[in-house]
Design a protein around this motif. Structure first.
Motif, PDB file in Angstrom:
ATOM      1  N   GLU A 165       0.839  -1.209   0.000  1.00 49.15           N
ATOM      2  CA  GLU A 165       0.000   0.000   0.000  1.00 49.15           C
ATOM      3  C   GLU A 165       0.869   1.253   0.000  1.00 49.15           C
ATOM      4  OE1 GLU A 165      -3.727  -2.084   2.296  1.00 49.15           O
ATOM      5  OE2 GLU A 165      -2.281  -0.916   3.438  1.00 49.15           O
ATOM      6  N   GLU A 166       1.947   1.176   0.790  1.00 47.05           N
ATOM      7  CA  GLU A 166       2.858   2.322   0.823  1.00 47.05           C
ATOM      8  C   GLU A 166       3.487   2.554  -0.543  1.00 47.05           C
ATOM      9  OE1 GLU A 166       3.034   1.315   5.193  1.00 47.05           O
ATOM     10  OE2 GLU A 166       4.974   0.962   4.270  1.00 47.05           O
ATOM     11  N   LEU A 167       3.796   1.445  -1.202  1.00 47.92           N
ATOM     12  CA  LEU A 167       4.426   1.525  -2.523  1.00 47.92           C
ATOM     13  C   LEU A 167       3.441   2.074  -3.546  1.00 47.92           C
ATOM     14  CD1 LEU A 167       7.153   0.699  -3.709  1.00 47.92           C
ATOM     15  CD2 LEU A 167       6.114  -1.438  -4.413  1.00 47.92           C
ATOM     16  N   GLN A 168       2.185   1.550  -3.479  1.00 45.09           N
ATOM     17  CA  GLN A 168       1.169   1.996  -4.441  1.00 45.09           C
ATOM     18  C   GLN A 168       1.014   3.503  -4.383  1.00 45.09           C
ATOM     19  OE1 GLN A 168      -2.405  -0.092  -3.485  1.00 45.09           O
ATOM     20  NE2 GLN A 168      -1.712  -1.897  -4.631  1.00 45.09           N
ATOM     21  N   GLU A 169       0.971   4.011  -3.153  1.00 43.63           N
ATOM     22  CA  GLU A 169       0.768   5.440  -2.980  1.00 43.63           C
ATOM     23  C   GLU A 169       1.891   6.228  -3.646  1.00 43.63           C
ATOM     24  OE1 GLU A 169      -0.717   8.442   0.370  1.00 43.63           O
ATOM     25  OE2 GLU A 169      -1.232   6.349   0.335  1.00 43.63           O
ATOM     26  N   VAL A 170       3.126   5.717  -3.504  1.00 45.98           N
ATOM     27  CA  VAL A 170       4.281   6.411  -4.084  1.00 45.98           C
ATOM     28  C   VAL A 170       4.337   6.201  -5.598  1.00 45.98           C
ATOM     29  CG1 VAL A 170       6.789   6.412  -4.130  1.00 45.98           C
ATOM     30  CG2 VAL A 170       5.611   6.346  -1.964  1.00 45.98           C
ATOM     31  N   ASN A 171       3.992   4.969  -6.047  1.00 44.93           N
ATOM     32  CA  ASN A 171       4.076   4.655  -7.481  1.00 44.93           C
ATOM     33  C   ASN A 171       2.959   5.301  -8.282  1.00 44.93           C
ATOM     34  OD1 ASN A 171       6.414   3.211  -7.554  1.00 44.93           O
ATOM     35  ND2 ASN A 171       5.455   1.213  -7.257  1.00 44.93           N
ATOM     36  N   HIS A 172       1.953   5.811  -7.565  1.00 44.29           N
ATOM     37  CA  HIS A 172       0.769   6.346  -8.205  1.00 44.29           C
ATOM     38  C   HIS A 172       1.107   7.285  -9.353  1.00 44.29           C
ATOM     39  CE1 HIS A 172      -3.131   8.564  -8.219  1.00 44.29           C
ATOM     40  NE2 HIS A 172      -3.493   7.294  -8.270  1.00 44.29           N
ATOM     41  N   ASP A 173       1.978   8.238  -9.072  1.00 41.19           N
ATOM     42  CA  ASP A 173       2.262   9.200 -10.143  1.00 41.19           C
ATOM     43  C   ASP A 173       3.716   9.190 -10.598  1.00 41.19           C
ATOM     44  OD1 ASP A 173       1.017  11.481  -7.721  1.00 41.19           O
ATOM     45  OD2 ASP A 173       2.886  10.357  -7.673  1.00 41.19           O
ATOM     46  N   THR A 174       4.323   7.978 -10.643  1.00 40.35           N
ATOM     47  CA  THR A 174       5.685   7.945 -11.207  1.00 40.35           C
ATOM     48  C   THR A 174       5.684   7.095 -12.481  1.00 40.35           C
ATOM     49  OG1 THR A 174       6.309   6.012  -9.967  1.00 40.35           O
ATOM     50  CG2 THR A 174       6.912   8.108  -8.996  1.00 40.35           C
ATOM     51  N   LYS A 175       6.574   7.471 -13.389  1.00 38.01           N
ATOM     52  CA  LYS A 175       6.659   6.734 -14.661  1.00 38.01           C
ATOM     53  C   LYS A 175       7.427   5.429 -14.467  1.00 38.01           C
ATOM     54  CE  LYS A 175       6.555  10.795 -17.586  1.00 38.01           C
ATOM     55  NZ  LYS A 175       7.432  11.766 -16.926  1.00 38.01           N
ATOM     56  N   ALA A 176       8.409   5.439 -13.546  1.00 39.06           N
ATOM     57  CA  ALA A 176       9.211   4.226 -13.321  1.00 39.06           C
ATOM     58  C   ALA A 176       8.862   3.677 -11.949  1.00 39.06           C
ATOM     59  CB  ALA A 176      10.690   4.593 -13.385  1.00 39.06           C
ATOM     60  N   PRO A 177       7.861   2.761 -11.877  1.00 36.37           N
ATOM     61  CA  PRO A 177       7.424   2.276 -10.559  1.00 36.37           C
ATOM     62  C   PRO A 177       8.540   1.561  -9.795  1.00 36.37           C
ATOM     63  CG  PRO A 177       6.149   1.261 -12.342  1.00 36.37           C
ATOM     64  CD  PRO A 177       7.161   2.135 -12.997  1.00 36.37           C
ATOM     65  N   LEU A 178       8.492   1.711  -8.497  1.00 41.97           N
ATOM     66  CA  LEU A 178       9.502   1.071  -7.638  1.00 41.97           C
ATOM     67  C   LEU A 178       9.085  -0.359  -7.334  1.00 41.97           C
ATOM     68  CD1 LEU A 178       9.938   3.883  -4.946  1.00 41.97           C
ATOM     69  CD2 LEU A 178      11.450   3.411  -6.865  1.00 41.97           C
ATOM     70  N   SER A 179      10.079  -1.220  -7.042  1.00 40.70           N
ATOM     71  CA  SER A 179       9.753  -2.600  -6.656  1.00 40.70           C
ATOM     72  C   SER A 179       9.485  -2.683  -5.151  1.00 40.70           C
ATOM     73  CB  SER A 179      10.924  -3.519  -7.001  1.00 40.70           C
ATOM     74  OG  SER A 179      12.003  -3.256  -6.108  1.00 40.70           O
ATOM     75  N   GLY A 180      10.015  -1.723  -4.401  1.00 43.11           N
ATOM     76  CA  GLY A 180       9.815  -1.717  -2.945  1.00 43.11           C
ATOM     77  C   GLY A 180      10.901  -2.440  -2.183  1.00 43.11           C
ATOM     78  N   ARG A 181      11.921  -2.969  -2.887  1.00 51.05           N
ATOM     79  CA  ARG A 181      12.987  -3.714  -2.189  1.00 51.05           C
ATOM     80  C   ARG A 181      13.882  -2.755  -1.400  1.00 51.05           C
ATOM     81  NH1 ARG A 181      15.086  -8.622  -2.028  1.00 51.05           N
ATOM     82  NH2 ARG A 181      13.565  -9.365  -3.552  1.00 51.05           N
ATOM     83  N   VAL A 182      14.273  -3.208  -0.214  1.00 51.41           N
ATOM     84  CA  VAL A 182      15.176  -2.415   0.624  1.00 51.41           C
ATOM     85  C   VAL A 182      16.477  -3.199   0.805  1.00 51.41           C
ATOM     86  CG1 VAL A 182      15.499  -1.392   2.912  1.00 51.41           C
ATOM     87  CG2 VAL A 182      13.240  -1.411   1.876  1.00 51.41           C
TER      88      VAL A 182
END
Ligand SMILES: CC(C)(CO)C(=O)C(=O)O
Length: 440
Positions: free
Chosen positions: A40-57
């Motif tokens: 959910e945290e990732l979705q919120e951030v990926n919402h308006d980016t062209k290169a979505p993040l995988s969320g890996r740390v």
């Protein structure tokens, strides 16, 4: 009636100074604080980016701090994908022997977590994803070697000591891009400036940074096995553009997606007790911690005593006060703090003395990190504590003779240990004349 504390976007409310402090809004039913999943945290951030993040740390530096961060993330109801980066074979073998487990003991009770992905590095600096060392099925077939994995890293938490951080980042810098975020977790000041200068000199191609002030008490039991001795906090702040003074409020949209994601993830990971601050707020906490470290660490290291023992001697009290006069003068004159109300009171010698006394009595039985470093023949962080005060003092025209002396006493103690062990005879190398060369 029960209330729900729903995490609120740290960035929607605009100015950091107001939104960072109020992390939760009360909405009504259920008691599900920290309910969001990493997706959910990732979705919120990926919402308006062209290169979505995988969320890996990725986590580099598996001492007490690295284990605590990895373990804390793994205790989340939905842990993000976590890769621990092991920079030598000795560490990898130790992790294999531990069957991929990281354990944190609180009040004698061990909490063991698994599920970490592992990367190791070879002598040429190539990183490899290793097959899982816990019970998870391997994605590789048993005959094939794991392929080198030198793909970009989105979020890196670096938990090495101040003097190793620059080198550690250099080793992995080819995988860090201007979209990555590095979260720096170390004691002392001045590391970020030398990373920028020596590893990422081009400001347009630099990763983003989050700085931290970490105050949990941790102790080491064994490799990948630590104790959580005292609950503290993890204060976090993204680092703003260096051309903008930290006291200027910045609009929220300036933070990169990987920075937003990592900040959300860490502030919503309960064991870290993490709070987000403004850059100016964090700087003040860093300076308070610095003042404490500039007194407790060298005094305990030089006298080989526990933190509490420096409280019961008139001579220690005199040295403490004199060091703090210089430290307070430098901090109050720092250009980056000018304009913040109340600086002279917050960093007065008397207030700093009270902070030092509080920390020393709350950690009375502990051995400071510098005392342990000296006794275990490791490098100390003195250059990032009193050394930083001396350097900033010189820039500002403030002579810090006592801090200079303390810095050299610690360096001399470390050198004496080293040369005693090496059986070395002290030599003045400048005056050694080689028989093959004519005298200069
Ligand atoms: C505050 C103090 C001195 C606690 O031991 C510390 O941070 C350290 O040991 O480095």
């Amino acid at each position: 009636m029960q209330s729900t504390f729903r995490p609120r976007s740290l960035w929607r409310t605009g100015i950091l100074g107001t939104c960072f402090r109020s992390r939760f809004q009360v909405y009504g039913v259920s008691n599900t604080r920290f309910i969001s999943t990493w997706k959910e945290e990732l979705q919120e951030v990926n919402h308006d980016t062209k290169a979505p993040l995988s969320g890996r740390v990725h986590i580099l530096g598996m001492g007490n701090l690295g284990c605590f961060f990895a373990h804390s993330l793994a205790t989340r109801r939905s842990p993000p994908p976590i890769t621990i980066c092991l920079h030598n074979d000795y560490l990898y073998q130790a992790f294999v022997r531990k069957r991929g487990q990281i354990s944190v003991s609180t009040h004698g009770l061990d909490d063991v977590r698994t599920g970490f992905d592992v990367e190791t590095v070879d002598e040429e600096g190539r990183w490899y994803t290793m097959p899982p060392v816990d019970n998870r099925p391997s994605p590789f077939n048993s005959t094939s070697q794991p392929p080198p994995d030198n793909g970009p890293i989105e979020c890196l938490i670096i938990c090495t000591k101040a003097h190793h951080t620059e080198l550690a980042i250099k080793d992995i810098s080819h995988r860090l891009t201007k979209d990555s975020t590095i979260c720096l977790v170390h004691n002392g000041m001045g590391v970020l400036e030398s990373i920028n200068q020596n590893v990422f000199p081009d400001p347009n191609n630099r990763p983003h940074y989050i700085q931290t002030v970490f105050s949990h008490g941790l102790g080491r039991n064994d490799s990948f096995k630590i104790s959580h001795l005292g609950v503290g906090t993890t204060i976090l702040s993204p680092v703003g553009d260096s051309s903008i003074p930290p006291t200027t409020p910045e609009a929220d949209h300036t933070w990169a997606p990987s920075t937003k994601y990592l900040l959300r993830l860490l502030t919503l990971t309960p064991p870290l007790v993490a709070v987000a601050e403004t850059p100016a707020g964090l700087l003040q906490y860093q300076l308070e911690k610095l003042a404490v470290n500039c007194v407790i660490n060298p005094l305990t290291a030089l006298s080989d005593c526990t933190n509490g023992e420096i409280l019961y001697s008139f001579s220690f009290t005199r040295v403490m006060r004199l060091l703090l006069f210089e430290i307070s003068a430098v901090i109050c004159a720092l250009p980056e703090l000018q304009g913040i109300p109340g600086i002279e009171d917050r960093f007065s010698p008397e207030r700093l003395r009270r902070l030092v006394v509080n920390v020393a009595s709350n950690t009375a039985k502990n051995h400071s990190s510098m005392q342990q470093d000296i006794n275990q023949r490791r490098l100390t962080e003195i250059e990032y504590f009193n050394g930083w005060i001396v350097r900033r003092g010189e820039e500002l025209g403030i002579k810090c003779a006592l801090n200079y002396m303390i810095k050299h006493l610690v360096a001399a103690k470390a050198a004496t240990h080293r040369s005693r062990e090496a059986g070395a005879i002290p030599l003045d190398l400048d005056n050694v004349i080689s028989t093959n060369e004519p005298p200069i």
